[in-house]
Design an enzyme around this catalytic site. Structure first.
Site, PDB file in Angstrom:
ATOM      1  N   HIS A  50       0.849  -1.187   0.000  1.00  0.00           N
ATOM      2  CA  HIS A  50       0.000   0.000   0.000  1.00  0.00           C
ATOM      3  C   HIS A  50       0.891   1.245   0.000  1.00  0.00           C
ATOM      4  O   HIS A  50       2.109   1.145   0.201  1.00  0.00           O
ATOM      5  CB  HIS A  50      -0.941   0.005   1.217  1.00  0.00           C
ATOM      6  CG  HIS A  50      -0.217  -0.045   2.532  1.00  0.00           C
ATOM      7  ND1 HIS A  50      -0.142  -1.167   3.302  1.00  0.00           N
ATOM      8  CD2 HIS A  50       0.497   0.906   3.184  1.00  0.00           C
ATOM      9  CE1 HIS A  50       0.572  -0.923   4.382  1.00  0.00           C
ATOM     10  NE2 HIS A  50       0.979   0.328   4.328  1.00  0.00           N
TER      11      HIS A  50
HETATM   12  C1  T46 Z   1       3.011   0.864   6.869  1.00  0.00           C
HETATM   13  C2  T46 Z   1       3.785  -0.395   7.069  1.00  0.00           C
HETATM   14  C3  T46 Z   1       5.256  -0.139   7.176  1.00  0.00           C
HETATM   15  C4  T46 Z   1      -4.286  -0.223  13.306  1.00  0.00           C
HETATM   16  O1  T46 Z   1      -5.411  -0.442  13.789  1.00  0.00           O
HETATM   17  N1  T46 Z   1      -3.542   0.821  13.739  1.00  0.00           N
HETATM   18  C5  T46 Z   1      -2.308   1.096  13.252  1.00  0.00           C
HETATM   19  O2  T46 Z   1      -1.654   2.075  13.696  1.00  0.00           O
HETATM   20  C6  T46 Z   1      -1.777   0.245  12.217  1.00  0.00           C
HETATM   21  C7  T46 Z   1      -0.403   0.534  11.620  1.00  0.00           C
HETATM   22  C8  T46 Z   1      -2.533  -0.809  11.786  1.00  0.00           C
HETATM   23  N2  T46 Z   1      -3.766  -1.042  12.331  1.00  0.00           N
HETATM   24  C9  T46 Z   1      -4.525  -2.220  11.888  1.00  0.00           C
HETATM   25  C10 T46 Z   1      -4.979  -2.224  10.425  1.00  0.00           C
HETATM   26  C11 T46 Z   1      -4.991  -3.704  10.078  1.00  0.00           C
HETATM   27  O3  T46 Z   1      -6.211  -4.264  10.457  1.00  0.00           O
HETATM   28  O4  T46 Z   1      -3.685  -3.358  12.042  1.00  0.00           O
HETATM   29  C12 T46 Z   1      -3.887  -4.288  10.991  1.00  0.00           C
HETATM   30  C13 T46 Z   1      -2.596  -4.571  10.243  1.00  0.00           C
HETATM   31  O5  T46 Z   1      -2.243  -3.392   9.493  1.00  0.00           O
HETATM   32  P1  T46 Z   1      -1.656  -3.467   7.998  1.00  0.00           P
HETATM   33  O6  T46 Z   1      -2.233  -4.624   7.293  1.00  0.00           O
HETATM   34  O7  T46 Z   1      -1.823  -2.121   7.369  1.00  0.00           O
HETATM   35  O8  T46 Z   1      -0.105  -3.741   8.323  1.00  0.00           O
HETATM   36  P2  T46 Z   1       1.133  -3.733   7.340  1.00  0.00           P
HETATM   37  O9  T46 Z   1       2.241  -4.395   8.079  1.00  0.00           O
HETATM   38  O10 T46 Z   1       0.783  -4.234   6.001  1.00  0.00           O
HETATM   39  O11 T46 Z   1       1.498  -2.151   7.183  1.00  0.00           O
HETATM   40  C14 T46 Z   1       1.942  -1.409   8.292  1.00  0.00           C
HETATM   41  C15 T46 Z   1       1.226  -0.054   8.370  1.00  0.00           C
HETATM   42  O12 T46 Z   1      -0.187  -0.263   8.367  1.00  0.00           O
HETATM   43  C16 T46 Z   1       1.570   0.862   7.225  1.00  0.00           C
HETATM   44  O13 T46 Z   1       1.124   2.169   7.504  1.00  0.00           O
HETATM   45  O14 T46 Z   1       3.498   1.795   6.251  1.00  0.00           O
HETATM   46  O15 T46 Z   1       3.345  -1.175   8.192  1.00  0.00           O
END
Ligand code: T46
Length: 135
Positions: A50
């Site tokens: 993303h």
């Molecule tokens: C990024 C990369 C480096 C939250 O509720 N609060 C938060 O602050 C974050 C970061 C995530 N979430 C929730 C959203 C999803 O349901 O936690 C779950 C996992 O998040 P996501 O699938 O977006 O995780 P990554 O590892 O793909 O990405 C993360 C960050 O979301 C993103 O901003 O830049 O790490």
């Protein structure tokens, strides 16, 4: 110009061990509103895929290693993150992917804003359209 912008942090060590201090608008180039960390990532799992519309972040791999790929819609570059004194600065409109997590990887991310799902661009074609619009 390279997509990969790293920040090198001073290690404040003594004979007891090492310490690194991260401070907003000093060695971190923005106001820090949120910190999150990623750990226990399963083997052969990749994360990210993303971009953000309006968010600056610094990612630091404080233990183990993982590989970040950044993409600005024109070029893609990767970096192996394996040092607690190196931060990767990630600006708006950079598609990011994280691969090759070691079993012990702990990734800390400092962010310039609160969590907001509407700030995410999770579709690559939509990302490309927004990059062109914002150029
Ligand atoms: C990024 C990369 C480096 C939250 O509720 N609060 C938060 O602050 C974050 C970061 C995530 N979430 C929730 C959203 C999803 O349901 O936690 C779950 C996992 O998040 P996501 O699938 O977006 O995780 P990554 O590892 O793909 O990405 C993360 C960050 O979301 C993103 O901003 O830049 O790490």
């Amino acid at each position: 110009m390279s997509l990969i912008k790293t920040l090198e942090f001073n290690v404040l060590g003594d004979d007891r061990g090492s310490l690194i201090s991260l401070e907003q608008n000093k060695n971190i180039p923005f106001d820090i509103k949120r910190i999150y960390y990623i750990f226990d990532t399963q083997q052969d799992v990749s994360r990210g895929f993303h971009a953000h519309r309006n968010l600056q972040q610094v990612a630091v791999c404080v233990k183990g290693s993982c590989r970040f790929t950044l993409d600005d819609g024109q070029t893609r570059e990767s970096i192996l993150m394996d040092s607690p004194n190196v931060g990767l600065y990630i600006d708006n409109h950079k598609w990011r992917e994280m691969h090759d997590f070691s079993e012990d990887c702990v990734l800390i991310v400092l962010a310039s804003d609160y969590y907001e799902e509407a700030d995410y661009i999770r579709d690559y074609d939509e990302f490309l359209k927004e990059v062109v619009k914002n150029a």
